[in-house]
Design an enzyme around this catalytic site. Sequence first.
Site, PDB file in Angstrom:
ATOM      1  N   ILE A  86       0.839  -1.196   0.000  1.00 19.96           N
ATOM      2  CA  ILE A  86       0.000   0.000   0.000  1.00 19.96           C
ATOM      3  C   ILE A  86       0.876   1.248   0.000  1.00 19.96           C
ATOM      4  O   ILE A  86       1.781   1.374   0.821  1.00 19.96           O
ATOM      5  CB  ILE A  86      -0.901   0.015   1.260  1.00 19.96           C
ATOM      6  CG1 ILE A  86      -1.718  -1.278   1.344  1.00 19.96           C
ATOM      7  CG2 ILE A  86      -1.806   1.245   1.265  1.00 19.96           C
ATOM      8  CD1 ILE A  86      -2.323  -1.528   2.710  1.00 19.96           C
ATOM      9  N   CYS A  87       0.585   2.152  -0.920  1.00 23.66           N
ATOM     10  CA  CYS A  87       1.278   3.441  -0.951  1.00 23.66           C
ATOM     11  C   CYS A  87       0.411   4.431  -0.175  1.00 23.66           C
ATOM     12  O   CYS A  87      -0.613   4.892  -0.665  1.00 23.66           O
ATOM     13  CB  CYS A  87       1.469   3.912  -2.388  1.00 23.66           C
ATOM     14  SG  CYS A  87       2.347   5.475  -2.486  1.00 23.66           S
ATOM     15  N   LEU A  88       0.826   4.696   1.043  1.00 22.38           N
ATOM     16  CA  LEU A  88       0.054   5.575   1.917  1.00 22.38           C
ATOM     17  C   LEU A  88       1.042   6.330   2.792  1.00 22.38           C
ATOM     18  O   LEU A  88       1.882   5.709   3.454  1.00 22.38           O
ATOM     19  CB  LEU A  88      -0.899   4.718   2.765  1.00 22.38           C
ATOM     20  CG  LEU A  88      -1.919   5.430   3.631  1.00 22.38           C
ATOM     21  CD1 LEU A  88      -2.879   6.272   2.790  1.00 22.38           C
ATOM     22  CD2 LEU A  88      -2.710   4.421   4.451  1.00 22.38           C
TER      23      LEU A  88
END
Length: 151
Positions: A86-88
Site C-alpha cells: 500500500i502506498c500511503l
Amino acid sequence: MSSLPRRIIKETQRLMQEPVPGINAIPDENNARYFHVIVTGPNDSPFEGGVFKLELFLPEDYPMSAPKVRFITKIYHPNIDRLGRICLDVLKDKWSPALQIRTILLSIQALLSAPNPDDPLANDVAELWKVNEAEAIRNAREWTQKYAVED
C-alpha cells in the site's frame, strides 16, 4: 519472546472494545503483533460490497516505526500493487508514534474511497485512472466482484 508493550495491549483492547465501522482487526492467537484485518469496501466506491483481507504486523520498534500492512485480497487500485503493498503516506514518511493501529486502518479505508492516481504504486492502474476513470472504476468493480465478494 518478550512480553508485549503496554501500548500494543491498550490499542488491541480498544480495537476489540470499540471496533471501527467497516473494519475488523483481530490479533493472531500465536502472535499478538500480527493482526488479521477485514475491511469492507466503502459505500459509493468501486469497492462497495467487497470484503478485503489484509494483514497488519507491528515491528519490534513499534510505535517508533510504522506497522507493516498489506492487502491479501487482490484489488484494482492505483495505490495498491499486485503484491498488496500500500502506498500511503502514514505508512511511510508521515508516520508518527502518535498514530495508532486504528488511525492506519481508517486511512486505508479512506484510500478505498479516494484513490490517488497521482501517487501510484500500480502505475498501469494509475495511468488508466487518469486517462479513462470510468473504465478504471469498471475494472475495480469487476475485481471486487471477482476477488472480494464471497458467494
